[in-house]
Design a protein around this motif. Structure first.
Motif, PDB file in Angstrom:
ATOM      1  N   GLU A   4     -16.762 -49.353 -33.703  1.00  0.00           N
ATOM      2  CA  GLU A   4     -15.439 -49.156 -34.039  1.00  0.00           C
ATOM      3  C   GLU A   4     -14.593 -50.011 -32.860  1.00  0.00           C
ATOM      4  O   GLU A   4     -14.829 -49.409 -31.888  1.00  0.00           O
ATOM      5  N   PRO A   5     -13.789 -50.643 -33.003  1.00  0.00           N
ATOM      6  CA  PRO A   5     -12.570 -51.020 -31.952  1.00  0.00           C
ATOM      7  C   PRO A   5     -11.939 -49.665 -31.611  1.00  0.00           C
ATOM      8  O   PRO A   5     -11.742 -48.929 -32.426  1.00  0.00           O
ATOM      9  N   ILE A   6     -11.588 -49.655 -30.319  1.00  0.00           N
ATOM     10  CA  ILE A   6     -10.861 -48.511 -29.814  1.00  0.00           C
ATOM     11  C   ILE A   6      -9.525 -49.001 -29.988  1.00  0.00           C
ATOM     12  O   ILE A   6      -8.958 -50.105 -29.271  1.00  0.00           O
ATOM     13  N   ILE A   7      -8.747 -48.259 -30.530  1.00  0.00           N
ATOM     14  CA  ILE A   7      -7.283 -48.513 -30.885  1.00  0.00           C
ATOM     15  C   ILE A   7      -6.471 -47.734 -29.772  1.00  0.00           C
ATOM     16  O   ILE A   7      -6.457 -46.534 -29.468  1.00  0.00           O
ATOM     17  N   ALA A   8      -5.581 -48.579 -29.045  1.00  0.00           N
ATOM     18  CA  ALA A   8      -4.732 -48.099 -27.925  1.00  0.00           C
ATOM     19  C   ALA A   8      -3.620 -47.424 -28.577  1.00  0.00           C
ATOM     20  O   ALA A   8      -2.719 -48.048 -29.247  1.00  0.00           O
ATOM     21  N   LEU A   9      -3.332 -46.219 -28.531  1.00  0.00           N
ATOM     22  CA  LEU A   9      -2.142 -45.354 -29.056  1.00  0.00           C
ATOM     23  C   LEU A   9      -1.119 -45.455 -28.059  1.00  0.00           C
ATOM     24  O   LEU A   9      -0.834 -44.481 -27.342  1.00  0.00           O
ATOM     25  N   ASP A  10      -0.398 -46.551 -27.762  1.00  0.00           N
ATOM     26  CA  ASP A  10       0.554 -46.960 -26.643  1.00  0.00           C
ATOM     27  C   ASP A  10       1.782 -46.440 -27.458  1.00  0.00           C
ATOM     28  O   ASP A  10       2.702 -47.014 -27.452  1.00  0.00           O
ATOM     29  N   PHE A  11       2.018 -45.061 -27.796  1.00  0.00           N
ATOM     30  CA  PHE A  11       3.305 -44.425 -28.085  1.00  0.00           C
ATOM     31  C   PHE A  11       3.947 -43.338 -27.248  1.00  0.00           C
ATOM     32  O   PHE A  11       2.861 -42.707 -26.698  1.00  0.00           O
ATOM     33  N   PRO A  12       5.075 -43.122 -27.125  1.00  0.00           N
ATOM     34  CA  PRO A  12       5.689 -42.462 -26.309  1.00  0.00           C
ATOM     35  C   PRO A  12       5.446 -40.862 -26.928  1.00  0.00           C
ATOM     36  O   PRO A  12       5.604 -39.801 -26.274  1.00  0.00           O
ATOM     37  N   SER A  13       5.363 -40.759 -28.184  1.00  0.00           N
ATOM     38  CA  SER A  13       5.475 -39.190 -28.804  1.00  0.00           C
ATOM     39  C   SER A  13       4.393 -39.115 -29.645  1.00  0.00           C
ATOM     40  O   SER A  13       3.895 -39.772 -30.451  1.00  0.00           O
ATOM     41  N   TRP A  14       4.072 -37.488 -30.087  1.00  0.00           N
ATOM     42  CA  TRP A  14       3.114 -37.393 -31.255  1.00  0.00           C
ATOM     43  C   TRP A  14       3.695 -37.667 -32.448  1.00  0.00           C
ATOM     44  O   TRP A  14       2.888 -38.085 -33.332  1.00  0.00           O
ATOM     45  N   GLU A  15       4.758 -37.542 -32.565  1.00  0.00           N
ATOM     46  CA  GLU A  15       5.429 -37.820 -33.966  1.00  0.00           C
ATOM     47  C   GLU A  15       5.276 -39.312 -34.451  1.00  0.00           C
ATOM     48  O   GLU A  15       4.549 -39.604 -35.482  1.00  0.00           O
ATOM     49  N   TYR A  30     -11.804 -44.587 -33.198  1.00  0.00           N
ATOM     50  CA  TYR A  30     -12.058 -44.292 -31.788  1.00  0.00           C
ATOM     51  C   TYR A  30     -10.551 -44.598 -31.315  1.00  0.00           C
ATOM     52  O   TYR A  30     -10.127 -45.831 -31.294  1.00  0.00           O
ATOM     53  N   VAL A  31      -9.958 -43.685 -30.537  1.00  0.00           N
ATOM     54  CA  VAL A  31      -8.671 -44.090 -30.116  1.00  0.00           C
ATOM     55  C   VAL A  31      -8.426 -44.005 -28.350  1.00  0.00           C
ATOM     56  O   VAL A  31      -9.116 -43.172 -27.883  1.00  0.00           O
ATOM     57  N   LYS A  32      -7.561 -44.535 -27.897  1.00  0.00           N
ATOM     58  CA  LYS A  32      -7.502 -44.597 -26.719  1.00  0.00           C
ATOM     59  C   LYS A  32      -5.862 -43.915 -26.240  1.00  0.00           C
ATOM     60  O   LYS A  32      -5.020 -44.531 -26.761  1.00  0.00           O
ATOM     61  N   VAL A  33      -5.868 -42.830 -25.704  1.00  0.00           N
ATOM     62  CA  VAL A  33      -4.785 -42.148 -25.247  1.00  0.00           C
ATOM     63  C   VAL A  33      -4.465 -42.499 -23.626  1.00  0.00           C
ATOM     64  O   VAL A  33      -5.266 -42.115 -22.722  1.00  0.00           O
ATOM     65  N   GLY A  34      -3.449 -43.231 -23.272  1.00  0.00           N
ATOM     66  CA  GLY A  34      -3.140 -43.855 -22.129  1.00  0.00           C
ATOM     67  C   GLY A  34      -2.133 -42.681 -21.337  1.00  0.00           C
ATOM     68  O   GLY A  34      -1.856 -41.717 -21.855  1.00  0.00           O
ATOM     69  N   MET A  35      -1.616 -43.403 -20.134  1.00  0.00           N
ATOM     70  CA  MET A  35      -0.600 -42.637 -19.499  1.00  0.00           C
ATOM     71  C   MET A  35       0.688 -42.184 -20.308  1.00  0.00           C
ATOM     72  O   MET A  35       1.011 -41.028 -20.182  1.00  0.00           O
ATOM     73  N   GLU A  36       1.222 -43.175 -20.812  1.00  0.00           N
ATOM     74  CA  GLU A  36       2.381 -43.126 -21.513  1.00  0.00           C
ATOM     75  C   GLU A  36       2.673 -41.747 -22.527  1.00  0.00           C
ATOM     76  O   GLU A  36       3.387 -40.895 -22.581  1.00  0.00           O
ATOM     77  N   LEU A  37       1.385 -41.621 -23.423  1.00  0.00           N
ATOM     78  CA  LEU A  37       1.292 -40.568 -24.186  1.00  0.00           C
ATOM     79  C   LEU A  37       0.854 -39.388 -23.679  1.00  0.00           C
ATOM     80  O   LEU A  37       1.640 -38.323 -23.921  1.00  0.00           O
ATOM     81  N   TYR A  38      -0.143 -39.409 -22.728  1.00  0.00           N
ATOM     82  CA  TYR A  38      -0.599 -38.017 -22.342  1.00  0.00           C
ATOM     83  C   TYR A  38       0.072 -37.467 -21.496  1.00  0.00           C
ATOM     84  O   TYR A  38       0.661 -36.124 -21.589  1.00  0.00           O
ATOM     85  N   LEU A  39       0.886 -38.227 -20.536  1.00  0.00           N
ATOM     86  CA  LEU A  39       1.879 -37.696 -19.365  1.00  0.00           C
ATOM     87  C   LEU A  39       3.062 -37.142 -19.990  1.00  0.00           C
ATOM     88  O   LEU A  39       3.812 -36.155 -19.433  1.00  0.00           O
TER      89      LEU A  39
END
Length: 236
Positions: A4-15, A30-39
């Motif tokens: 699976e390619p890892i998809i970068a979830l570069d969104f600001p909100s859970w919605e 397989y997803v990537k949670v970066g600083m924008e989404l996690y912080l």
């Protein structure tokens, strides 16, 4: 090699994240949670993604004194993510402290894969030399960081596709080469400098690929994901 390619979830909100994931009709990703989404949302994000049975790369790129990184990793390990990273520029002692923190904080005896970021794929050789005062060619800097990451007990590195084969030769096949900067041939480069398409990544030696905007900003994200996946698996 991961399928699976890892998809970068570069969104600001859970919605927004939830709306995007809903397009995939409960397909496990397989997803990537970066600083924008996690912080902006905290551990809640990880809890929800795990409830949906997605695998998670927590991309926080920690870079601080060894004790701080050790304690942070000890806490983050308890979230049960599959992969996490630090900046190799923090040094061997810091990377080793990150590994120790993960070992201590992991749950059910399963430690997240630990990666070290070498040079960002948005960094050109000219920018590295001017901004970081590193005078060697960029690929030598990346290879040096990879060897130091291996010495510190990391499982692999984040690098561009262009350095993946050299790192494989230096650190072995089992050493992870996780490569962002993946773009489709007819897509936008955006702010990336050292890029490749999924087929090139597979042929050159990437272990895993991370793909963000070519999927998340596509008119049809599901179709774009499966196009990337087919190229990565050698089916297209």
């Amino acid at each position: 090699m991961e399928k699976e390619p890892i998809i970068a979830l570069d969104f600001p909100s859970w919605e927004q994240t939830e709306q995007f994931l809903a397009l995939f009709d409960q397909e496990q990703l397989y997803v990537k949670v970066g600083m924008e989404l996690y912080l902006q949302n905290g551990p809640f994000i990880i809890e929800r993604l795990k409830e949906m049975n997605h695998r998670i790369f927590l991309d926080l790129k920690l870079h601080d004194i060894p004790n701080t990184v050790h304690q942070a990793m000890k806490g983050l390990a308890s979230l049960g993510v599959d992969m996490i990273n630090v900046h190799a520029a923090g040094g061997v002692q810091m990377m080793a402290a990150a590994r120790a923190g993960l070992d201590e904080g992991s749950i059910n005896g399963k430690r997240p894969v630990l990666l070290a970021v070498t040079q960002l794929t948005s960094t050109s050789e000219e920018a590295m030399q001017a901004d970081q005062l590193i005078s060697v060619p960029l690929h030598k800097s990346v290879l040096h960081y990879a060897k130091k990451a291996e010495e510190a007990g990391c499982d692999g590195v984040v690098c561009s596709v262009l350095e993946a084969s050299a790192i494989r030769d230096a650190c072995g096949e089992s050493f992870y080469k996780v490569t962002p900067g993946i773009r489709l041939k007819d897509g936008n480069v955006d702010d990336q400098q050292r890029i490749a398409d999924p087929r090139e990544a597979r042929e050159i030696g990437s272990t895993m690929i991370v793909v963000g905007r070519p999927i998340t900003k596509a008119d049809d994200p599901v179709a774009a994901y499966h196009q990337v996946k087919a190229l990565w698996e050698g089916r297209s």
